[in-house]
Design an enzyme around this catalytic site. Structure first.
Site, short mmCIF file in Angstrom:
data_model
loop_
_atom_site.label_atom_id
_atom_site.label_comp_id
_atom_site.label_asym_id
_atom_site.label_seq_id
_atom_site.Cartn_x
_atom_site.Cartn_y
_atom_site.Cartn_z
N ASP A 1 -2.19 -0.75 6.66
CA ASP A 1 -3.19 -1.07 5.64
C ASP A 1 -2.77 -2.29 4.83
O ASP A 1 -3.62 -3.09 4.44
CB ASP A 1 -3.40 0.13 4.72
N GLU B 1 -5.63 18.26 2.38
CA GLU B 1 -6.54 17.14 2.14
C GLU B 1 -5.84 15.80 2.34
O GLU B 1 -6.41 14.87 2.92
CB GLU B 1 -7.12 17.22 0.72
N GLU C 1 0.95 5.67 0.58
CA GLU C 1 0.33 6.95 0.92
C GLU C 1 1.02 8.02 0.08
O GLU C 1 2.23 7.94 -0.17
CB GLU C 1 0.46 7.26 2.41
N ASP D 1 0.86 -1.18 0.00
CA ASP D 1 0.00 0.00 0.00
C ASP D 1 0.89 1.23 0.00
O ASP D 1 2.04 1.19 0.49
CB ASP D 1 -0.91 0.01 1.23
N HIS E 1 -5.06 6.44 7.86
CA HIS E 1 -4.46 5.55 6.88
C HIS E 1 -2.95 5.47 7.14
O HIS E 1 -2.29 6.48 7.39
CB HIS E 1 -4.69 6.08 5.46
N HIS F 1 -3.76 10.78 6.06
CA HIS F 1 -2.71 9.94 6.66
C HIS F 1 -1.92 10.60 7.78
O HIS F 1 -1.16 9.93 8.48
CB HIS F 1 -1.73 9.45 5.58
#
Length: 230
Positions: free
Chosen positions: A155, A52, A9, A7, A150, A57
């Site tokens: 994740d 945003e 970010e 995963d 997150h 995260h």
């Protein structure tokens, strides 16, 4: 079979628009079982963090300011990935960013033949349901208590558990003999090796048959006798 669940970010949604990876987490699976081996790194994107993305995260400019750039960790990352299939949720997004960063480093892309998308699998297996990672964790009883924001490694660990359930659960790893593997297609159009045992037939001995007949003869008014006479 070795697979890597990963995963990322990022600073936003568009690599061509200037967004970059700020965190990557990878989990190693062997025959759908987590081995405990992971790869995790934070990266300085070389650009400000939009609010945003920060709200998703929690990775701030200050936190990332002393982290290495992607090109400084790429060799370790590629060594961990090897040539294994790569599992991600909404994999086209993560592959887009990963290949974008690899391209900037002059490294070959990870081809689509390595991509396993759990979102596509979930849409086929559970049509009409919610397919977010949170929703799939709830469906399969995967503990979400540590997920307040997150995080790439967390994740990836959650997704690894979901992926096992989406592709048949832990039963697929319980083969106890080296039988010939059978190739079965999954909804994500990739192949999974599953050991299938041939059926075994056990014939009753003459002694067992005699005992069974004696047992049946001692039953008064058996139901099968009534059905047969009717």
């Amino acid at each position: 079979m070795r697979e890597i669940v990963f995963d990322t970010e990022t600073t936003g949604l568009s690599f061509p628009g200037g967004d970059r990876i700020v965190e990557i987490g990878c989990v190693e699976l062997h025959n759908r079982v987590m081995t405990g081996r992971t790869f995790h790194a934070y990266m300085n994107p070389g650009r400000p963090m939009p609010i945003e993305a920060f709200n998703v995260h929690g990775l701030s400019d200050r936190f990332l300011s002393d982290k290495p750039a992607f090109h400084e960790v790429v060799e370790d990352l590629l060594e961990f990935l090897g040539d294994s299939p790569l599992v991600a949720h909404n994999a086209s997004f993560d592959f887009g960013f990963l290949n974008g960063e690899l391209g900037l480093c002059g490294r070959p892309h990870c081809g689509p033949d390595r991509m396993i998308d759990t979102l596509s699998i979930a849409r086929v297996k559970h049509p009409g349901a919610k397919h977010t990672l949170d929703a799939l964790c709830s469906r399969y009883g995967v503990d979400l208590s540590q997920r307040t924001l997150h995080g790439a490694l967390l994740d990836a660990q959650l997704l690894a558990q979901v992926y096992v359930e989406l592709t048949g659960g832990r039963q697929i790893t319980l083969g106890l003999a080296e039988d010939a593997p059978v190739m079965r297609e999954t909804p994500a159009e990739h192949s999974t090796r599953v050991h299938v045992r041939p059926a075994r037939l056990f014939a009753a001995s003459d002694t067992e048959l005699a005992r069974h007949a004696a047992f049946l003869s001692g039953i008064e008014e058996p139901l099968w006798g009534s059905a047969a006479s009717g």
